[in-house]
Enzyme design. Structure first.
Site, PDB file in Angstrom:
ATOM      1  CB  SER A 244      17.570   3.435  30.519  1.00 21.58           C
ATOM      2  OG  SER A 244      17.598   2.331  29.661  1.00 21.58           O
ATOM      3  CG  PHE A 245      11.372   0.968  31.372  1.00 21.77           C
ATOM      4  CD1 PHE A 245      10.820  -0.073  32.105  1.00 21.77           C
ATOM      5  CD2 PHE A 245      10.868   1.222  30.101  1.00 21.77           C
ATOM      6  CE1 PHE A 245       9.788  -0.847  31.580  1.00 21.77           C
ATOM      7  CE2 PHE A 245       9.835   0.453  29.571  1.00 21.77           C
ATOM      8  CZ  PHE A 245       9.296  -0.580  30.320  1.00 21.77           C
ATOM      9  CB  SER A 246      14.353   1.980  26.943  1.00 27.06           C
ATOM     10  OG  SER A 246      13.352   2.940  27.104  1.00 27.06           O
TER      11      SER A 246
ATOM     12  CB  THR B 245      15.225   9.726  27.573  1.00 30.79           C
ATOM     13  OG1 THR B 245      14.550  10.113  28.769  1.00 30.79           O
ATOM     14  CG2 THR B 245      16.686   9.449  27.875  1.00 30.79           C
TER      15      THR B 245
ATOM     16  CE  LYS C 136      11.204  12.005  26.266  1.00 35.92           C
ATOM     17  NZ  LYS C 136      10.046  11.672  27.097  1.00 35.92           N
TER      18      LYS C 136
ATOM     19  CG  ASN D 185       9.014   9.041  22.785  1.00 34.85           C
ATOM     20  OD1 ASN D 185       8.338   9.144  21.764  1.00 34.85           O
ATOM     21  ND2 ASN D 185       8.729   8.176  23.734  1.00 34.85           N
TER      22      ASN D 185
ATOM     23  CG  ASP E 114       6.669   9.907  25.975  1.00 31.64           C
ATOM     24  OD1 ASP E 114       6.919   8.738  26.303  1.00 31.64           O
ATOM     25  OD2 ASP E 114       7.497  10.835  26.049  1.00 31.64           O
TER      26      ASP E 114
ATOM     27  N   GLY F 249       3.076  21.374  35.134  1.00 34.30           N
ATOM     28  CA  GLY F 249       4.364  21.401  34.431  1.00 34.30           C
ATOM     29  C   GLY F 249       4.156  21.743  32.970  1.00 34.30           C
TER      30      GLY F 249
ATOM     31  CB  ALA G  98       6.439  14.544  30.085  1.00 35.48           C
TER      32      ALA G  98
HETATM   33  P1  NAP Z   1      11.158  18.282  32.567  1.00 32.66           P
HETATM   34  O1  NAP Z   1      11.077  18.847  31.198  1.00 32.66           O
HETATM   35  O2  NAP Z   1      12.472  18.248  33.272  1.00 32.66           O
HETATM   36  O3  NAP Z   1      10.168  19.045  33.597  1.00 32.66           O
HETATM   37  C1  NAP Z   1       8.818  19.159  33.438  1.00 32.66           C
HETATM   38  C2  NAP Z   1       8.269  20.444  34.019  1.00 32.66           C
HETATM   39  O4  NAP Z   1       8.089  20.290  35.429  1.00 32.66           O
HETATM   40  C3  NAP Z   1       9.130  21.676  33.905  1.00 32.66           C
HETATM   41  O5  NAP Z   1       9.000  22.229  32.626  1.00 32.66           O
HETATM   42  C4  NAP Z   1       8.582  22.574  35.010  1.00 32.66           C
HETATM   43  O6  NAP Z   1       7.467  23.330  34.530  1.00 32.66           O
HETATM   44  C5  NAP Z   1       8.114  21.573  36.050  1.00 32.66           C
HETATM   45  N1  NAP Z   1       9.041  21.462  37.183  1.00 32.66           N
HETATM   46  C6  NAP Z   1      10.341  21.106  37.139  1.00 32.66           C
HETATM   47  N2  NAP Z   1      10.875  21.134  38.392  1.00 32.66           N
HETATM   48  C7  NAP Z   1       9.871  21.515  39.213  1.00 32.66           C
HETATM   49  C8  NAP Z   1       9.800  21.744  40.618  1.00 32.66           C
HETATM   50  N3  NAP Z   1      10.848  21.579  41.429  1.00 32.66           N
HETATM   51  N4  NAP Z   1       8.613  22.148  41.134  1.00 32.66           N
HETATM   52  C9  NAP Z   1       7.512  22.329  40.337  1.00 32.66           C
HETATM   53  N5  NAP Z   1       7.534  22.130  38.985  1.00 32.66           N
HETATM   54  C10 NAP Z   1       8.709  21.726  38.447  1.00 32.66           C
HETATM   55  O7  NAP Z   1      10.642  16.777  32.573  1.00 32.66           O
HETATM   56  P2  NAP Z   1       9.772  15.962  31.505  1.00 32.66           P
HETATM   57  O8  NAP Z   1      10.650  15.315  30.523  1.00 32.66           O
HETATM   58  O9  NAP Z   1       8.657  16.803  30.998  1.00 32.66           O
HETATM   59  O10 NAP Z   1       9.225  14.786  32.467  1.00 32.66           O
HETATM   60  C11 NAP Z   1       8.405  15.087  33.584  1.00 32.66           C
HETATM   61  C12 NAP Z   1       8.167  13.833  34.417  1.00 32.66           C
HETATM   62  O11 NAP Z   1       7.460  12.854  33.667  1.00 32.66           O
HETATM   63  C13 NAP Z   1       9.457  13.142  34.895  1.00 32.66           C
HETATM   64  O12 NAP Z   1       9.257  12.699  36.209  1.00 32.66           O
HETATM   65  C14 NAP Z   1       9.580  11.961  33.944  1.00 32.66           C
HETATM   66  O13 NAP Z   1      10.292  10.885  34.530  1.00 32.66           O
HETATM   67  C15 NAP Z   1       8.116  11.604  33.753  1.00 32.66           C
HETATM   68  N6  NAP Z   1       7.832  10.862  32.492  1.00 32.66           N
HETATM   69  C16 NAP Z   1       7.210   9.661  32.591  1.00 32.66           C
HETATM   70  C17 NAP Z   1       6.881   8.967  31.442  1.00 32.66           C
HETATM   71  C18 NAP Z   1       6.175   7.648  31.563  1.00 32.66           C
HETATM   72  O14 NAP Z   1       6.138   6.905  30.563  1.00 32.66           O
HETATM   73  N7  NAP Z   1       5.579   7.340  32.692  1.00 32.66           N
HETATM   74  C19 NAP Z   1       7.206   9.488  30.168  1.00 32.66           C
HETATM   75  C20 NAP Z   1       7.835  10.740  30.103  1.00 32.66           C
HETATM   76  C21 NAP Z   1       8.143  11.413  31.285  1.00 32.66           C
HETATM   77  P3  NAP Z   1       7.263  24.885  34.978  1.00 32.66           P
HETATM   78  O15 NAP Z   1       8.632  25.485  34.952  1.00 32.66           O
HETATM   79  O16 NAP Z   1       6.345  25.432  33.928  1.00 32.66           O
HETATM   80  O17 NAP Z   1       6.656  24.878  36.345  1.00 32.66           O
END
Ligand code: NAP
Length: 256
Positions: A14-16, A60, A64, A85, A104, A127, A131
């Site tokens: 994990s980054f954290s 995480t 969440k 978070n 976030d 999505g 997030a």
């Molecule tokens: P999540 O709940 O697992 O997925 C997000 C959404 O993406 C799902 O609800 C789905 O929406 C869509 N999705 C999932 N698989 C897919 C696929 N194969 N093709 C197309 N759409 C797909 O994840 P999350 O926690 O929201 O995080 C999403 C991303 O943000 C991750 O990569 C995470 O590492 C990143 N993130 C980064 C930060 C940062 O600080 N940079 C912070 C938080 C999260 P639908 O079913 O409605 O299409």
């Protein structure tokens, strides 16, 4: 020694953990940051009981939203996004009080704000997960009109990837990838949007930070669009997390 930690499953590297333990060492803070890989959100309460020095937790995937029923209070941003978070743990006379926050949202807003101009009024949020909800609220705070794009048959007010035609792409000049599509090791994939309609007015933002330039961002850059990856948001949410956990006035999220 004070303790802080992370709950989630799976955790991997994990980054954290790396970020906070390096911070504690560099700044001579007498604290440690521990990863708690738990298979069930209910295990969190046992961890809090058995670690009396634990003052805060990051949360995480996939907890969440699941931690919310365990909170005694929620911050404004946690309530709006339905996602927590950061958990601040306060202890008085053997009792604990848990407050859920969302860093976030702050991290995203601070990282995108200086890249926005008057040509950015509508946004697509790819999505609909945890997030995406924070990003949607952050875009609203910044005065944009966001719309979710989902793979499922769209609910009211949402679009599907098939709906993304030239007109929608022309008017929605901010596009934020909140899906895991394109994340290491699956670097050869990108969200299914019509990249041929992108041009120099577009700002593409990917929450993914590994790789630093995803295929989504590369295809935007090839069309002359501006691009941002998720690294700055990650760092800014860590700063906000620390401000929340230490009760600093610099924290943006608050609990009234
Ligand atoms: P999540 O709940 O697992 O997925 C997000 C959404 O993406 C799902 O609800 C789905 O929406 C869509 N999705 C999932 N698989 C897919 C696929 N194969 N093709 C197309 N759409 C797909 O994840 P999350 O926690 O929201 O995080 C999403 C991303 O943000 C991750 O990569 C995470 O590492 C990143 N993130 C980064 C930060 C940062 O600080 N940079 C912070 C938080 C999260 P639908 O079913 O409605 O299409």
């Amino acid at each position: 020694m004070k303790q802080y930690g992370l709950i989630g499953y799976p955790l991997g590297h994990s980054f954290s953990g790396r970020y906070f333990n390096a911070k504690f060492a560099a700044e001579n803070i007498d604290a440690e940051y521990i990863n708690f890989e738990i298979r069930n959100v209910g295990e969190m309460l046992g961890i809090i009981r058995s670690h009396p020095e634990l003052l805060g937790l990051n949360v995480t995937i996939p907890y969440k939203e699941e931690v919310i029923p365990y909170m005694d209070a929620l911050s404004e941003n946690a309530r709006r996004t339905g996602a927590v978070n950061v958990i601040r743990i306060e202890r008085f006379r053997g009792k604990t009080r848990l407050t859920g926050y969302n860093s976030d949202l702050t991290g995203f807003k601070l990282s995108i704000d200086s890249h926005l101009d008057e040509g950015h009024s509508r946004a697509l949020v790819l999505g609909t997960g945890g997030a995406a909800k924070s990003i949607f609220a952050g875009l609203e705070d910044l005065g944009l009109i966001p719309t979710y794009v989902t793979r499922s048959p769209a609910s009211e007010g949402m679009l599907t990837y098939r709906d993304l035609d030239a007109g929608i792409m022309e008017t929605h000049t901010v596009i934020v990838n909140c899906t895991p599509v394109g994340m290491y090791p699956e670097v050869g994939y990108c969200p299914d949007i019509p990249y041929q309609f992108l041009y120099h007015r577009h700002l593409l933002y990917d929450l993914i930070y590994n790789p630093g330039e995803t295929l989504f961002l590369r295809r935007g850059k090839e069309r002359g669009s501006s691009i941002i990856n998720g690294l700055e948001m990650l760092l800014l949410q860590a700063f906000e997390t620390w401000n929340i956990l230490t009760g600093s006035d610099s924290a943006h999220d608050s609990c009234r």
